[in-house]
Design a protein around this motif. Structure first.
Motif, PDB file in Angstrom:
ATOM      1  N   ARG A  56      45.108  46.841  40.034  1.00 29.29           N
ATOM      2  CA  ARG A  56      44.790  45.581  39.389  1.00 29.29           C
ATOM      3  C   ARG A  56      45.030  45.763  37.895  1.00 29.29           C
ATOM      4  NH1 ARG A  56      40.176  41.386  40.563  1.00 29.29           N
ATOM      5  NH2 ARG A  56      40.645  41.656  42.744  1.00 29.29           N
ATOM      6  N   ASN A  82      46.807  32.522  49.784  1.00 32.52           N
ATOM      7  CA  ASN A  82      47.140  33.145  48.505  1.00 32.52           C
ATOM      8  C   ASN A  82      48.647  33.290  48.378  1.00 32.52           C
ATOM      9  OD1 ASN A  82      44.392  33.484  47.922  1.00 32.52           O
ATOM     10  ND2 ASN A  82      44.343  35.384  49.096  1.00 32.52           N
ATOM     11  N   LEU A  95      46.030  36.097  39.761  1.00 25.38           N
ATOM     12  CA  LEU A  95      44.733  35.448  39.956  1.00 25.38           C
ATOM     13  C   LEU A  95      44.492  34.427  38.846  1.00 25.38           C
ATOM     14  CD1 LEU A  95      42.702  38.625  40.898  1.00 25.38           C
ATOM     15  CD2 LEU A  95      43.710  36.942  42.439  1.00 25.38           C
TER      16      LEU A  95
END
Length: 112
Positions: A56, A82, A95
């Motif tokens: 991430r 998603n 995101l």
């Protein structure tokens, strides 16, 4: 010019130069896109070199490394809805908070 009356070029060299310049316009765009995809691939593979599953990171971190978000090789929606973009065997998801989830895939799945 000597030769046939309907001759368009003075020599084979002139004909080749003309045709190469004419075809270069289309190939230039393709070459630029391929270079951007390869640069993106190198960035993602360097980031995931030590990680097996994924990482991430912030979108800004990826942009600072020269990643071009305009180009991808595929995109899919997951079963949860998603949206993932693929650069060859790497997938990423942006995101809402501008964080990116980066994954390595062995193949591009029909659905994630």
């Amino acid at each position: 010019m000597r030769g046939r009356t309907d001759k368009r070029f003075c020599s084979s060299r002139c004909r080749n130069l003309f045709n190469n310049k004419r075809k270069a316009g289309n190939r230039l765009l393709i070459r630029q896109i391929n270079n951007a995809l390869l640069r993106n691939l190198e960035i993602l593979s360097a980031l995931l070199a030590a990680e097996y599953h994924g990482i991430r990171l912030d979108r800004q971190q990826l942009a600072e490394k020269g990643f071009d978000f305009r180009y991808s090789t595929a995109s899919r929606f997951s079963q949860r809805g998603n949206y993932y973009c693929f650069i060859y065997e790497y997938a990423y998801r942006i995101l809402p908070d501008e964080t990116i989830i980066l994954l390595r895939c062995l193949r591009i799945p029909e659905s994630i």
